[in-house]
Design a protein around this motif. Structure first.
Motif, short mmCIF file in Angstrom:
data_model
loop_
_atom_site.label_atom_id
_atom_site.label_comp_id
_atom_site.label_asym_id
_atom_site.label_seq_id
_atom_site.Cartn_x
_atom_site.Cartn_y
_atom_site.Cartn_z
N ALA A 1 -0.85 -17.22 -5.13
CA ALA A 1 -1.17 -15.94 -5.77
C ALA A 1 -0.01 -14.96 -5.62
N ARG A 2 0.26 -14.26 -6.72
CA ARG A 2 1.27 -13.18 -6.65
C ARG A 2 0.53 -11.90 -6.30
N ILE A 3 0.83 -11.38 -5.13
CA ILE A 3 0.10 -10.22 -4.63
C ILE A 3 1.04 -9.03 -4.47
N ALA A 4 0.63 -7.89 -5.03
CA ALA A 4 1.43 -6.67 -4.92
C ALA A 4 0.73 -5.67 -4.01
N VAL A 5 1.50 -5.00 -3.17
CA VAL A 5 0.97 -3.89 -2.37
C VAL A 5 1.75 -2.65 -2.79
N ILE A 6 1.03 -1.62 -3.22
CA ILE A 6 1.67 -0.39 -3.70
C ILE A 6 1.67 0.65 -2.58
N SER A 7 2.80 1.26 -2.35
CA SER A 7 2.87 2.33 -1.34
C SER A 7 3.12 3.67 -2.02
N PHE A 8 2.41 4.66 -1.55
CA PHE A 8 2.58 6.05 -2.01
C PHE A 8 3.07 6.86 -0.81
N PRO A 9 3.65 8.04 -1.03
CA PRO A 9 3.99 8.86 0.12
C PRO A 9 2.69 9.20 0.86
N GLY A 10 2.59 8.81 2.11
CA GLY A 10 1.35 9.07 2.87
C GLY A 10 0.47 7.85 3.03
N ARG B 1 1.44 -1.53 5.78
CA ARG B 1 1.99 -2.58 6.65
C ARG B 1 0.89 -3.45 7.22
N ASP B 2 -0.26 -2.85 7.51
CA ASP B 2 -1.38 -3.62 8.06
C ASP B 2 -1.87 -4.65 7.05
N ILE B 3 -1.99 -4.24 5.79
CA ILE B 3 -2.50 -5.18 4.78
C ILE B 3 -1.44 -6.24 4.50
N ILE B 4 -0.16 -5.85 4.54
CA ILE B 4 0.92 -6.83 4.33
C ILE B 4 0.87 -7.89 5.43
N THR B 5 0.66 -7.45 6.67
CA THR B 5 0.56 -8.39 7.80
C THR B 5 -0.62 -9.34 7.60
N ALA B 6 -1.76 -8.79 7.19
CA ALA B 6 -2.95 -9.61 6.99
C ALA B 6 -2.72 -10.64 5.88
N ILE B 7 -2.08 -10.21 4.79
CA ILE B 7 -1.82 -11.14 3.66
C ILE B 7 -0.86 -12.25 4.09
N ARG B 8 0.16 -11.85 4.83
CA ARG B 8 1.13 -12.82 5.34
C ARG B 8 0.43 -13.87 6.21
N GLU C 1 4.97 -13.74 1.66
CA GLU C 1 5.21 -12.30 1.69
C GLU C 1 4.69 -11.66 0.39
N PRO C 2 3.86 -10.62 0.46
CA PRO C 2 3.46 -9.96 -0.78
C PRO C 2 4.62 -9.13 -1.36
N GLN D 1 1.29 -9.75 -11.78
CA GLN D 1 0.72 -10.06 -10.47
C GLN D 1 -0.67 -10.65 -10.68
N ASP D 2 -1.17 -11.36 -9.65
CA ASP D 2 -2.55 -11.84 -9.71
C ASP D 2 -3.49 -10.83 -9.06
#
Lengths: 228, 85
Positions: A2-11, A16-23, A29-30, A43-44
């Motif tokens: 699966a191609r997984i994207a994590v979007i970050s906004f200011p704030g 990082r927690d969700i990236i660690t869980a996905i990894r 790596e997402p 992305q999926d």
């Protein structure tokens, strides 16, 4: 894969927690995207993480929902892509009109940070297929604006269409089982096509044995598998 | 130039926990005559637009796209001529 994207906004502060869980779950790596980016390859699954985007200014998620990257997220949704919004991510999804209703200030006027018990509903929705109907999950919440509200007509519509994904479960007799006053104990909902999920609790905070539970990992795993 | 004032409040029937807390505090202070307290938000700015109707129309669009969550909030727009000091 699966191609997984994590979007970050200011704030954003749970990216990082969700990236660690996905990894941990996928072994890969997402893809990370910053709110100012205006292109996103296909992305999926797109994940909007928790946090306090733009300092919760104006309304929680309101400014993030109008960020440049959101045009790509909307297009992903229109193509039938899967989206998971956690906490502030859920608020952003309602502000972007990808999910109905809104998240208001907690009834008790306090920030609530503790475990809650969720009950799974309408597990025939595409993004919930890995979970069983009625399945209980113990996952923490951490929010000040998690009081789900929709007007009577909208509420009827989401019930009729089977869009309630999770409710706070009062089965264990705890009088404070609903942490924020959400209407009908709603903790999470899905879009009409069953592919966009927003929920207040943080599955990434119960995704490693060190967290004291793996119910969140179970939820994330099923979302990733549904999107794959 | 015109001066714009937008008053945003919760719609009737939407629970206002902050208003309720303020009401309870005022009542505790002896102001029992205060009731039905509602909180809201005020946004003010100036706009390079001479025509009031056109200004009102533009501001309405701003409200609908960003400034107001029409699921739970209502808004009221006031357009006034800017008085130069």
């Amino acid at each position: 894969m699966a191609r997984i994207a994590v979007i970050s906004f200011p704030g954003s502060n749970c990216d990082r927690d969700i990236i660690t869980a996905i990894r941990d779950i996928t072994g890969t790596e997402p893809n990370q995207f910053w709110h100012k980016e205006s292109t996103m390859p296909r992305q999926d699954l797109v994940i909007l993480p928790g946090g306090f985007s733009f300092g919760d200014y104006l309304r929680c998620g309101a400014i993030a929902a109008r960020s440049p990257i959101m045009d790509e997220v909307l297009e992903h949704a229109w193509r039938g892509g899967y989206i998971l919004g956690i906490c502030n991510g859920f608020q952003i999804l309602t502000e972007a009109d990808l999910l109905p209703g809104t998240l208001m200030r907690n009834r008790g006027l306090r920030f609530v940070c503790r475990d809650v018990v969720l009950e799974t509903h309408n597990s025939d929705n595409a993004i919930l297929t890995g979970l069983n109907e009625g399945q209980k999950l113990r996952i923490p919440v951490a929010h000040n604006e998690g009081n789900y509200f929709a007007d009577a007509a909208t509420l009827k519509k989401i019930k009729d269409k089977g869009q309630i994904a999770f409710t706070y479960s009062g089965a264990d007799q705890d009088p404070n089982y609903n942490p924020n006053g959400a209407i009908d104990d709603i903790a999470g909902i899905v879009s009409e096509n069953g592919r966009v999920l927003g929920l207040m609790p943080h599955p990434e905070r119960k995704a490693d044995p060190i967290h004291g539970g793996l119910d969140g990992r179970l939820l994330l795993k099923s979302v990733i598998e549904a999107a794959s | 130039m015109v001066s714009i004032t937008i008053t945003i409040g919760l719609k009737d029937g939407v629970l206002d926990p902050e208003g309720r807390a303020i009401e309870s505090s005022l009542n505790n202070l002896g102001y029992h005559e205060a009731s039905e307290i509602k909180t809201g938000r005020l946004i003010r700015f100036t706009m390079d637009e001479a025509d009031h109707a056109r200004a009102h129309q533009k501001v309405s669009k701003m409200c609908e796209t960003l400034l107001v969550n029409t699921v739970i909030e209502h808004y009221d727009i006031t357009v006034e001529d800017l008085i130069e000091e």
